[in-house]
Design an enzyme around this catalytic site. Structure first.
Site, PDB file in Angstrom:
ATOM      1  N   SER A 144       0.852  -1.190   0.000  1.00 31.12           N
ATOM      2  CA  SER A 144       0.000   0.000   0.000  1.00 31.12           C
ATOM      3  C   SER A 144       0.883   1.235   0.000  1.00 31.12           C
ATOM      4  O   SER A 144       2.043   1.175   0.435  1.00 31.12           O
ATOM      5  CB  SER A 144      -0.852  -0.003   1.279  1.00 31.12           C
ATOM      6  OG  SER A 144      -1.500   1.243   1.458  1.00 31.12           O
ATOM      7  N   TYR A 157      -1.311  -0.610  10.348  1.00 34.58           N
ATOM      8  CA  TYR A 157      -1.464  -0.951   8.920  1.00 34.58           C
ATOM      9  C   TYR A 157      -0.185  -0.613   8.151  1.00 34.58           C
ATOM     10  O   TYR A 157       0.318  -1.421   7.371  1.00 34.58           O
ATOM     11  CB  TYR A 157      -2.663  -0.176   8.362  1.00 34.58           C
ATOM     12  CG  TYR A 157      -3.041  -0.497   6.937  1.00 34.58           C
ATOM     13  CD1 TYR A 157      -3.588  -1.732   6.596  1.00 34.58           C
ATOM     14  CD2 TYR A 157      -2.886   0.449   5.923  1.00 34.58           C
ATOM     15  CE1 TYR A 157      -3.957  -2.008   5.296  1.00 34.58           C
ATOM     16  CE2 TYR A 157      -3.257   0.185   4.619  1.00 34.58           C
ATOM     17  CZ  TYR A 157      -3.798  -1.055   4.308  1.00 34.58           C
ATOM     18  OH  TYR A 157      -4.171  -1.332   3.009  1.00 34.58           O
TER      19      TYR A 157
HETATM   20  N1  LIG Z   1      -8.628  -0.642  -1.287  1.00 36.97           N
HETATM   21  C1  LIG Z   1      -7.549   0.135  -1.136  1.00 36.97           C
HETATM   22  O1  LIG Z   1      -7.623   1.361  -1.235  1.00 36.97           O
HETATM   23  C2  LIG Z   1      -6.221  -0.484  -0.866  1.00 36.97           C
HETATM   24  C3  LIG Z   1      -5.115   0.367  -0.901  1.00 36.97           C
HETATM   25  C4  LIG Z   1      -3.869  -0.156  -0.662  1.00 36.97           C
HETATM   26  C5  LIG Z   1      -3.716  -1.503  -0.400  1.00 36.97           C
HETATM   27  N2  LIG Z   1      -4.803  -2.309  -0.369  1.00 36.97           N
HETATM   28  C6  LIG Z   1      -4.571  -3.713  -0.070  1.00 36.97           C
HETATM   29  O2  LIG Z   1      -5.119  -4.514  -1.094  1.00 36.97           O
HETATM   30  C7  LIG Z   1      -5.549  -5.744  -0.546  1.00 36.97           C
HETATM   31  C8  LIG Z   1      -6.990  -5.993  -0.943  1.00 36.97           C
HETATM   32  O3  LIG Z   1      -7.785  -4.957  -0.407  1.00 36.97           O
HETATM   33  P1  LIG Z   1      -9.285  -4.698  -0.880  1.00 36.97           P
HETATM   34  O4  LIG Z   1      -9.488  -3.245  -0.808  1.00 36.97           O
HETATM   35  O5  LIG Z   1      -9.562  -5.453  -2.121  1.00 36.97           O
HETATM   36  O6  LIG Z   1     -10.075  -5.338   0.372  1.00 36.97           O
HETATM   37  P2  LIG Z   1     -11.446  -6.177   0.469  1.00 36.97           P
HETATM   38  O7  LIG Z   1     -11.872  -6.076   1.884  1.00 36.97           O
HETATM   39  O8  LIG Z   1     -12.400  -5.765  -0.600  1.00 36.97           O
HETATM   40  O9  LIG Z   1     -10.954  -7.665   0.160  1.00 36.97           O
HETATM   41  C9  LIG Z   1     -10.063  -8.331   1.032  1.00 36.97           C
HETATM   42  C10 LIG Z   1     -10.367  -9.817   1.002  1.00 36.97           C
HETATM   43  O10 LIG Z   1      -9.446 -10.466   1.886  1.00 36.97           O
HETATM   44  C11 LIG Z   1     -10.149 -11.429   2.636  1.00 36.97           C
HETATM   45  N3  LIG Z   1      -9.461 -11.652   3.905  1.00 36.97           N
HETATM   46  C12 LIG Z   1      -9.315 -10.772   4.934  1.00 36.97           C
HETATM   47  N4  LIG Z   1      -8.657 -11.351   5.941  1.00 36.97           N
HETATM   48  C13 LIG Z   1      -8.385 -12.625   5.566  1.00 36.97           C
HETATM   49  C14 LIG Z   1      -7.738 -13.722   6.193  1.00 36.97           C
HETATM   50  N5  LIG Z   1      -7.246 -13.629   7.442  1.00 36.97           N
HETATM   51  N6  LIG Z   1      -7.633 -14.885   5.514  1.00 36.97           N
HETATM   52  C15 LIG Z   1      -8.150 -14.992   4.270  1.00 36.97           C
HETATM   53  N7  LIG Z   1      -8.791 -13.998   3.631  1.00 36.97           N
HETATM   54  C16 LIG Z   1      -8.901 -12.820   4.272  1.00 36.97           C
HETATM   55  C17 LIG Z   1     -11.540 -10.842   2.846  1.00 36.97           C
HETATM   56  O11 LIG Z   1     -12.494 -11.852   3.148  1.00 36.97           O
HETATM   57  C18 LIG Z   1     -11.786 -10.147   1.503  1.00 36.97           C
HETATM   58  O12 LIG Z   1     -12.440 -11.021   0.590  1.00 36.97           O
HETATM   59  C19 LIG Z   1      -5.339  -5.650   0.971  1.00 36.97           C
HETATM   60  O13 LIG Z   1      -4.126  -6.286   1.303  1.00 36.97           O
HETATM   61  C20 LIG Z   1      -5.247  -4.155   1.203  1.00 36.97           C
HETATM   62  O14 LIG Z   1      -4.488  -3.841   2.336  1.00 36.97           O
HETATM   63  C21 LIG Z   1      -6.055  -1.827  -0.594  1.00 36.97           C
END
Ligand SMILES: NC(=O)c1ccc[n+]([C@@H]2O[C@H](COP(=O)([O-])OP(=O)(O)OC[C@H]3O[C@@H](n4cnc5c(N)ncnc54)[C@H](O)[C@@H]3O)[C@@H](O)[C@H]2O)c1
Length: 273
Positions: A144, A157
């Site tokens: 991120s 985070y």
């Molecule tokens: N959305 C953003 O703005 C953003 C920005 C930077 C980084 N990220 C990173 O991208 C990745 C995906 O984020 P997103 O926004 O798609 O989130 P999201 O919540 O839409 O999806 C995350 C998925 O991970 C699964 N998950 C969570 N904990 C888990 C565990 N312990 N075991 C197995 N599955 C698990 C959830 O069930 C969910 O389906 C994350 O690592 C997040 O930190 C997201």
């Protein structure tokens, strides 16, 4: 991007039931790869796998908690037993919290580190072992902008995501001779369930002001970058952190008046997703 060079490859996508992971599953599948959708939300992962199978695609769902080392090992073992190979890991499973450092509880810290950092370590190690033994692999992990810049409310985070960048670099160096590349994406603010839960209205306003493109990104925009790094064509890229952030990390002072003729906005409080 053309997906023909992914035809017949096998990809594991953790967090594949939602958001960025789900967009990666859809893009990989459309490019002809077989996908293993690995998520704590097993029902949604299963429904997505069934929908892809109904379109004649190769897809399988596995329910797991990435914070458990044995479940990550099982994910890779099950993939090898079922498909005989593992070419790609897109590690997107993760959780977020927006809490100032002084208010961060032991529970917040332990949850974020165990899922976002230890869980990444377990999944990358399991995939790295299988891929290096076979002499080919692409590992792409979701860090991120919060792992690069110190945003308000991102003690746990940001520490987890920053640690993940160093894991990426060390693994990239160690696996470089084996045909396995390891890269990280640093998305900025992307419209997903995670952000709907994590970003307060204030964060959303501050964040948007700090993004030169003046908008949040989409999961598909991150998935396109993931697919490039996961493809055979990205053969000389390893240990890299690719920002997918609308220019957020590149920016200093943004004078919107000069760019758009709009009145100047108040100084933003920098934050990171
Ligand atoms: N959305 C953003 O703005 C953003 C920005 C930077 C980084 N990220 C990173 O991208 C990745 C995906 O984020 P997103 O926004 O798609 O989130 P999201 O919540 O839409 O999806 C995350 C998925 O991970 C699964 N998950 C969570 N904990 C888990 C565990 N312990 N075991 C197995 N599955 C698990 C959830 O069930 C969910 O389906 C994350 O690592 C997040 O930190 C997201």
């Amino acid at each position: 991007m053309g997906g023909s060079d992914l035809e017949g490859q096998i990809a594991v996508v953790t967090g594949g039931a939602s958001g960025i992971g789900r967009a990666a599953v859809e893009a990989l599948s459309a490019a002809g790869a077989g996908v293993v959708i690995a998520d704590r939300d097993g029902d949604t992962a299963q429904a997505l796998a069934a929908a892809l199978q109904a379109e004649g695609r190769s897809a399988h769902a596995i329910s797991l908690d990435i914070a458990k080392s044995t479940e990550c090992d099982h994910l890779v073992a099950d993939t090898l037993a079922r498909f005989g190979r593992l070419d790609i890991l897109i590690h997107s499973a993760g959780v977020g919290v927006e809490r100032r450092f002084l208010e961060t509880s032991d529970e917040d810290w332990e949850r974020l580190i165990s899922i976002d950092l230890s869980g990444s370590f377990y999944c990358m190690r399991a995939a790295g072992r299988a891929m290096s033994a076979r002499g080919y692999g692409r590992i792409v992990v979701l860090s991120s902008t919060a792992g690069v810049a110190g945003g308000t409310g991102r003690a746990a985070y940001g520490a987890a995501k920053g640690g993940l960048i160093m894991l990426t670099k060390v693994l990239a160096v160690e696996l470089a001779p084996t045909g396995v590349t390891v890269n990280a994406l640093a998305p900025g603010a992307i419209e997903t369930e995670l952000v709907a839960r994590m970003h307060s209205a204030e964060t959303r306003t501050n964040y948007t002001r700090s993004i030169p493109m003046d908008r949040y990104g989409t999961p598909a925009e991150v998935a396109h970058a993931a697919l490039f790094l996961a493809s055979p064509r990205a053969s000389y890229i390893t240990g890299h952190v690719l920002a997918v952030d609308g220019g957020f990390l590149a920016a200093g002072v943004i004078n919107r008046e000069a760019a758009t003729g709009a009145p100047p906005s108040p100084a933003p409080t920098r934050s990171t997703a």
